[in-house]
Design an enzyme around this catalytic site. Sequence first.
Site, PDB file in Angstrom:
ATOM      1  CB  ILE A  11      -1.080  -0.035   1.121  1.00  0.00           C
ATOM      2  CG1 ILE A  11      -2.046   1.142   0.986  1.00  0.00           C
ATOM      3  CG2 ILE A  11      -0.477  -0.120   2.516  1.00  0.00           C
ATOM      4  CD1 ILE A  11      -3.409   0.917   1.618  1.00  0.00           C
ATOM      5  N   GLY A  15      -1.178   1.851  -4.268  1.00  0.00           N
ATOM      6  CA  GLY A  15      -2.061   1.087  -3.378  1.00  0.00           C
ATOM      7  C   GLY A  15      -2.992   2.005  -2.608  1.00  0.00           C
ATOM      8  N   GLY A 134       0.264   3.898 -17.175  1.00  0.00           N
ATOM      9  CA  GLY A 134      -0.534   4.288 -16.009  1.00  0.00           C
ATOM     10  C   GLY A 134      -2.024   4.328 -16.252  1.00  0.00           C
ATOM     11  N   GLY A 187      10.863  15.662  -7.756  1.00  0.00           N
ATOM     12  CA  GLY A 187      10.165  14.394  -7.554  1.00  0.00           C
ATOM     13  C   GLY A 187       9.701  13.741  -8.857  1.00  0.00           C
ATOM     14  CE  LYS A 205       5.770   2.111 -17.936  1.00  0.00           C
ATOM     15  NZ  LYS A 205       6.085   3.518 -17.662  1.00  0.00           N
ATOM     16  N   GLY A 306       1.478   8.060 -11.156  1.00  0.00           N
ATOM     17  CA  GLY A 306       0.778   8.820 -10.121  1.00  0.00           C
ATOM     18  C   GLY A 306      -0.242   7.952  -9.405  1.00  0.00           C
TER      19      GLY A 306
HETATM   20  N1  HSE Z   1       8.648   5.599 -13.760  1.00  0.00           N
HETATM   21  C1  HSE Z   1       7.616   5.590 -14.750  1.00  0.00           C
HETATM   22  C2  HSE Z   1       7.632   6.898 -15.526  1.00  0.00           C
HETATM   23  C3  HSE Z   1       6.246   5.392 -14.193  1.00  0.00           C
HETATM   24  O1  HSE Z   1       8.459   7.767 -15.294  1.00  0.00           O
HETATM   25  O2  HSE Z   1       6.797   7.028 -16.405  1.00  0.00           O
HETATM   26  C4  HSE Z   1       5.993   3.980 -13.782  1.00  0.00           C
HETATM   27  O3  HSE Z   1       6.224   3.105 -14.832  1.00  0.00           O
END
Ligand code: HSE
Length: 440
Positions: A11, A15, A134, A187, A205, A306
């Site tokens: 989590i 999570g 995402g 960040g 991906k 996110g």
């Molecule tokens: N670290 C990835 C990005 C997100 O910067 O898009 C999670 O896969």
Amino acid sequence: MKPIKVGLLGIGTVGSGTFNVLKRNQAEIKGRAGRAIEIAMVADLNVARAKELTNGECEVVSDGNLVVTNPDIDIVIELIGGYGVAKDLVMKAIANGKHVVTANKALLATHGTEIFKAAQEKGVMVAFEAAVAGGIPIIKALREGLTANRIEWVAGIINGTTNFILSEMRDKGLDFDVVLKEAQRLGYAEADPTFDIEGVDAAHKATIMSAIAFGIPVQFDKAHVEGITKLQATDIRYAEQLGYRIKLLGITKRTKVNGRDGIELRVHPTLIPAKRLIANVEGAMNAVLVQGDAVGATLYYGKGAGSEPTASAVIADLVDITRLATADPGNRVPHLAFQPESMSDTPVLPMSEITTSYYLRMQVADQPGVLADITRILADSTISIDAMLQKEPAEGETKADIIILTHQTQEKNIVTAIQKIESLDTVVGHVSKIRLEQLS
Ligand code: HSE
């Protein structure tokens, strides 16, 4: 109907987003799924934090084994990441007859074949919308929305960290190292950004999208992986002058080499025409362009990371599984879009056999015959020049920059030509090579 019970492994950011969105939108989600979806158990090493995040609304344990073996749990969400504990728990969950939802692209890109086979045998679903881009429903689009099409290629900005860095480099004319530090401070990049900046995350991906688009097994070990660490601000500037933007693209494409079918699977910085919509995807946003033979090009855009954007994808999978949990396993959507017996063995090609266009930048002595020597080498390798730019030497300098855009050729041709160009006495140092895609 009684609620479907979910066990959550990990989590953290995603999570807690999943927990919160599921709670906030529970009435709508229940209306869509036909049953309430309830997180009944959470496993996290930080039990105190997990208890705080879940407000005593579910059982919290530190050992994920207790979740994957709990007979009351119907679906396990794996948000641990990596290939160690995560793989062990996913395999145990499947063996115990649980459906699995995971955001773990690294796990699926490397061990997907074993995981999907186990799930097939056990008659459970493994859903992974959150593993690619995402919150963008790209898995759903490729696997279901575009099911009528023969997919020709997929090209995506599928890593937000690197897209943020490239956007900043272009906007502010800064070098990679400077922008990376800024991205870490804000960040956008992790303390150890290796997987992102070296292209590994994007390649995980792209590997998953390649499998779904073409019905081939997941084969991360065959992917060409190249990040943005060697990209120079100079190249971004010259690309712009020629009407292009540089993006880190994950590309997978059907192709033919000497009459044989092959699949290209590659991640690398790529020049794309600035007028394409995808070239204007800036900051940490993601976008995926899919070319199907019937539909043509379709573009999917949104947040690739996110808490709640990724939770959106996780919960979409929970709803799908809830709807199909009682269906005959043979009538569910296949894990990799194609029925297992219809999977293809078309090979993923070595990089030397891919075909694309190129941007070349070299520093040369500003003297007669240099350009002629270079263009002769390209002509001898049957490489046709599409555009060219020569910059006069800076004040007090004797070396000029030459930038050449080529028409399409095989990678092995350009590699040979570059070796010959670099061996000319009039060419200084190495030739910078960046691949170029028209995406038209
Ligand atoms: N670290 C990835 C990005 C997100 O910067 O898009 C999670 O896969």
